[in-house]
Design a protein around this motif. Structure first.
Motif, PDB file in Angstrom:
ATOM      1  N   THR A  23       0.805  -1.671  -0.533  1.00  0.00           N
ATOM      2  CA  THR A  23       0.176   0.154  -0.305  1.00  0.00           C
ATOM      3  C   THR A  23       0.716   1.105  -0.026  1.00  0.00           C
ATOM      4  O   THR A  23       0.210   2.479   0.291  1.00  0.00           O
ATOM      5  CB  THR A  23      -1.522   0.418   1.302  1.00  0.00           C
ATOM      6  OG1 THR A  23      -0.176   0.165   2.539  1.00  0.00           O
ATOM      7  CG2 THR A  23      -1.711  -1.062   1.679  1.00  0.00           C
ATOM      8  N   HIS A  24       2.151   1.124   0.099  1.00  0.00           N
ATOM      9  CA  HIS A  24       3.020   2.752   0.029  1.00  0.00           C
ATOM     10  C   HIS A  24       4.286   1.894  -0.557  1.00  0.00           C
ATOM     11  O   HIS A  24       4.619   1.103  -0.998  1.00  0.00           O
ATOM     12  CB  HIS A  24       3.747   2.599   1.121  1.00  0.00           C
ATOM     13  CG  HIS A  24       3.531   1.983   2.848  1.00  0.00           C
ATOM     14  ND1 HIS A  24       4.687   1.670   2.250  1.00  0.00           N
ATOM     15  CD2 HIS A  24       3.643   1.014   3.292  1.00  0.00           C
ATOM     16  CE1 HIS A  24       5.509   0.962   2.973  1.00  0.00           C
ATOM     17  NE2 HIS A  24       4.436  -0.202   3.595  1.00  0.00           N
ATOM     18  N   ARG A  25       5.170   3.198  -0.541  1.00  0.00           N
ATOM     19  CA  ARG A  25       6.362   2.781  -1.440  1.00  0.00           C
ATOM     20  C   ARG A  25       8.192   2.465  -0.403  1.00  0.00           C
ATOM     21  O   ARG A  25       9.230   2.946  -0.577  1.00  0.00           O
ATOM     22  CB  ARG A  25       6.889   3.861  -2.614  1.00  0.00           C
ATOM     23  CG  ARG A  25       6.075   3.841  -3.071  1.00  0.00           C
ATOM     24  CD  ARG A  25       6.318   4.934  -4.619  1.00  0.00           C
ATOM     25  NE  ARG A  25       5.405   4.713  -5.917  1.00  0.00           N
ATOM     26  CZ  ARG A  25       5.010   5.598  -6.828  1.00  0.00           C
ATOM     27  NH1 ARG A  25       5.859   6.332  -7.119  1.00  0.00           N
ATOM     28  NH2 ARG A  25       4.478   5.146  -7.646  1.00  0.00           N
ATOM     29  N   ALA A  26       7.355   2.910   1.377  1.00  0.00           N
ATOM     30  CA  ALA A  26       8.146   2.887   1.891  1.00  0.00           C
ATOM     31  C   ALA A  26       9.395   1.472   2.027  1.00  0.00           C
ATOM     32  O   ALA A  26       9.060   1.003   2.155  1.00  0.00           O
ATOM     33  CB  ALA A  26       7.760   3.818   3.171  1.00  0.00           C
ATOM     34  N   THR A  27      10.783   1.444   2.662  1.00  0.00           N
ATOM     35  CA  THR A  27      11.317   0.658   2.654  1.00  0.00           C
ATOM     36  C   THR A  27      11.749   1.197   4.090  1.00  0.00           C
ATOM     37  O   THR A  27      12.262   2.059   4.179  1.00  0.00           O
ATOM     38  CB  THR A  27      12.580   0.319   2.002  1.00  0.00           C
ATOM     39  OG1 THR A  27      13.482   1.475   1.356  1.00  0.00           O
ATOM     40  CG2 THR A  27      11.877   0.056   0.560  1.00  0.00           C
ATOM     41  N   ALA A  28      11.733   0.099   4.593  1.00  0.00           N
ATOM     42  CA  ALA A  28      13.631   0.292   6.245  1.00  0.00           C
ATOM     43  C   ALA A  28      13.798  -0.545   5.503  1.00  0.00           C
ATOM     44  O   ALA A  28      15.035  -1.045   4.622  1.00  0.00           O
ATOM     45  CB  ALA A  28      12.379  -0.463   7.230  1.00  0.00           C
ATOM     46  N   ALA A  29      15.290  -0.584   6.475  1.00  0.00           N
ATOM     47  CA  ALA A  29      16.484  -1.877   6.477  1.00  0.00           C
ATOM     48  C   ALA A  29      16.735  -2.583   6.228  1.00  0.00           C
ATOM     49  O   ALA A  29      17.566  -3.085   5.300  1.00  0.00           O
ATOM     50  CB  ALA A  29      17.916  -1.207   7.548  1.00  0.00           C
ATOM     51  N   ASP A  30      15.988  -3.292   6.569  1.00  0.00           N
ATOM     52  CA  ASP A  30      15.296  -4.749   6.387  1.00  0.00           C
ATOM     53  C   ASP A  30      13.413  -4.917   6.712  1.00  0.00           C
ATOM     54  O   ASP A  30      13.433  -5.117   7.847  1.00  0.00           O
ATOM     55  CB  ASP A  30      16.462  -6.381   7.251  1.00  0.00           C
ATOM     56  CG  ASP A  30      15.864  -7.022   7.084  1.00  0.00           C
ATOM     57  OD1 ASP A  30      14.882  -7.264   5.993  1.00  0.00           O
ATOM     58  OD2 ASP A  30      16.826  -7.635   7.483  1.00  0.00           O
ATOM     59  N   THR A  31      13.231  -4.707   5.281  1.00  0.00           N
ATOM     60  CA  THR A  31      12.276  -4.401   5.443  1.00  0.00           C
ATOM     61  C   THR A  31      11.205  -6.194   5.369  1.00  0.00           C
ATOM     62  O   THR A  31      10.513  -6.248   6.520  1.00  0.00           O
ATOM     63  CB  THR A  31      11.445  -4.177   4.420  1.00  0.00           C
ATOM     64  OG1 THR A  31      11.766  -2.817   3.953  1.00  0.00           O
ATOM     65  CG2 THR A  31       9.798  -3.870   4.172  1.00  0.00           C
ATOM     66  N   GLU A  32      11.593  -7.479   5.508  1.00  0.00           N
ATOM     67  CA  GLU A  32      11.799  -8.398   5.444  1.00  0.00           C
ATOM     68  C   GLU A  32      11.040  -8.961   6.597  1.00  0.00           C
ATOM     69  O   GLU A  32      10.624  -9.354   7.581  1.00  0.00           O
ATOM     70  CB  GLU A  32      11.781  -9.830   4.405  1.00  0.00           C
ATOM     71  CG  GLU A  32      11.677  -9.317   3.061  1.00  0.00           C
ATOM     72  CD  GLU A  32      12.918 -10.354   2.287  1.00  0.00           C
ATOM     73  OE1 GLU A  32      12.797 -10.954   3.064  1.00  0.00           O
ATOM     74  OE2 GLU A  32      13.221  -9.935   1.203  1.00  0.00           O
ATOM     75  N   GLU A  33      12.595  -8.375   7.469  1.00  0.00           N
ATOM     76  CA  GLU A  33      12.297  -8.186   8.966  1.00  0.00           C
ATOM     77  C   GLU A  33      11.859  -7.961  10.117  1.00  0.00           C
ATOM     78  O   GLU A  33      11.156  -8.296  10.465  1.00  0.00           O
ATOM     79  CB  GLU A  33      13.997  -8.545   9.097  1.00  0.00           C
ATOM     80  CG  GLU A  33      14.332  -8.589  11.031  1.00  0.00           C
ATOM     81  CD  GLU A  33      14.316 -10.309  10.946  1.00  0.00           C
ATOM     82  OE1 GLU A  33      13.983 -10.525  12.229  1.00  0.00           O
ATOM     83  OE2 GLU A  33      14.674 -10.962  10.214  1.00  0.00           O
ATOM     84  N   LEU A  34      11.902  -6.685   9.718  1.00  0.00           N
ATOM     85  CA  LEU A  34      11.074  -6.083  10.483  1.00  0.00           C
ATOM     86  C   LEU A  34       9.259  -6.359  10.580  1.00  0.00           C
ATOM     87  O   LEU A  34       8.410  -6.236  10.908  1.00  0.00           O
ATOM     88  CB  LEU A  34      10.713  -4.279   9.823  1.00  0.00           C
ATOM     89  CG  LEU A  34      10.059  -3.130  10.740  1.00  0.00           C
ATOM     90  CD1 LEU A  34      10.459  -3.376  12.096  1.00  0.00           C
ATOM     91  CD2 LEU A  34      10.131  -2.097  10.177  1.00  0.00           C
TER      92      LEU A  34
END
Length: 396
Positions: A172-183
């Protein structure tokens, strides 16, 4: 110079074996980005680099592309969870969550089909789609109930739905974290370990009295338009349908709204104004940042559960707004998200802003998906229980 082979020009290229999949992928990306009805076969063909008629060698029509793309999304989720290698229930569940996080991140541009564009499927295909999702829910519910044996089937499924919603929020968005899968995996685990909202008492046998209709014709038209847009989708509803539902001729509708698009825009401004007012009131009453975060979450849950038709339209029909309204309203949506991100950053200063933004989108998606599923009516205490799930996501 050697003559060209029979039936093949000197510049001809061999048709790729995966062209059908490439067409379906291009269609899915465009459907998620702009909405199913705003995409043409020629536009899908242009993305793939072929002509419109070439698409019809693989698909009978645009709807067939939607069906294929939806099957591909569900198939990828089922394939990823088909044969876990772990044997202990907790290991199985962790393996499944990580696999699902990997799929949703990899397919974030197309996996959003699960949420809104699937409503354009026929009942037969919708049932097929739902059966696949039910299988997925079952694969997660079984090990969860092994780990938490006192958890009944329905609450366990609700927690699984919430976990899947958090994983799917990345679409639903384009934001990404340092490790999106882990988060996202951590968020899903947080939800599966949470206390589920309790199922409210069964409704009375007698049907409820019909709601009071507004006396203002403009308000009545807006109310009926929102209800019809939510039930059938914007493109399936005509001005005549809205007028008929409000008890007036179609020509009378235009006295209040110049077009159907203006009705949709009015619904969006209504939702934006009410959400802004609720958030502002929550912030004004807060004693400190932590209290403010609790209050804005509670305000959003009350908004999402108290006005389901309006919220469903608000979330689903963005792409059908006139361009000027769409840009303005998306700006307001971003401001609402950033308000949550700011508050969360104040409460959790160690949290990177990128992570905070992913968590906020996950919490919002969990709340709206629980409301969208419609399994629970808003009752005393349920708002607070759902708010605790959203807050658990923010504190994952």
């Amino acid at each position: 110079m050697q003559p060209a082979a029979s039936g093949v020009g000197p510049t001809a290229t061999k048709r790729p074996k995966d062209r059908k999949d490439r067409i379906a992928l291009a269609g899915a990306e465009l459907f998620c980005e702009r909405g199913y009805h705003r995409v043409s076969v020629d536009e899908i063909a242009a993305v793939v680099g072929i002509s419109g008629p070439a698409v019809y060698r693989h698909f009978a029509n645009k709807y067939a592309i939607l069906v294929h793309a939806t099957r591909d999304v569900v198939g990828a989720l089922l394939q990823a969870t088909a044969e876990p290698q772990a044997t202990a229930a907790e290991g199985v569940l962790d393996e499944l969550l990580r696999a699902l996080a990997a799929v949703t991140v990899a397919k974030r541009r197309v996996a959003g089909l699960y949420q809104w564009e699937g409503r354009y499927l026929t009942p037969e295909h919708r049932q097929e789609f739902q059966a696949g999702l039910d299988t997925l829910v079952g694969r997660l519910t079984t090990p969860l109930r092994t780990i938490r044996p006192r958890l009944a089937e329905a609450p366990a499924q609700l927690l699984v739905d919430a976990a899947l919603s958090a994983l799917g929020s990345v679409t639903t968005h384009r934001a990404t974290a340092a490790d999106t899968e882990e988060l996202l995996t951590r968020v899903a685990w947080t939800l599966l370990r949470a206390d589920p909202p309790r199922r409210p008492p069964a409704p009375p046998a007698d049907p409820p009295a019909p709601p009071v209709r507004p006396s203002s014709r403009r308000e009545l038209l807006l109310l009926e338009a929102i209800r019809l847009f939510r039930r059938h989708g914007y493109h399936a509803v005509g001005v005549e349908d809205i007028g008929r539902a409000a008890g007036m001729q179609a020509s009378s509708v235009y006295r209040y709204f110049p077009s159907k698009a203006d009705l949709l825009a009015a619904a969006y401004y209504r939702a934006t104004d009410r959400l802004t007012a609720a958030t502002t009131a929550a912030l004004a009453e807060a004693a400190d940042p932590a209290d403010a975060l609790h209050r804005v979450v509670r305000a959003y849950v009350a908004f999402a559960f108290g006005q389901r038709d309006l919220v469903a339209v608000y979330l689903a029909e963005n792409n059908n707004l006139p361009d000027e309204d769409r840009h303005q309203l998306r700006g307001a949506q971003r401001q609402h998200v950033e308000e949550w991100v700011r508050l969360l950053g104040t409460v959790r200063p160690e949290l990177p802003v990128a992570d905070a933004r992913v968590l906020v989108h996950a919490a919002l998606n969990v709340v709206t998906d629980i409301g969208r599923l419609g399994r629970f009516e808003r009752t005393s205490g349920f708002d607070a229980q759902t708010s605790r799930l959203a807050l658990a996501v923010l504190h994952a």
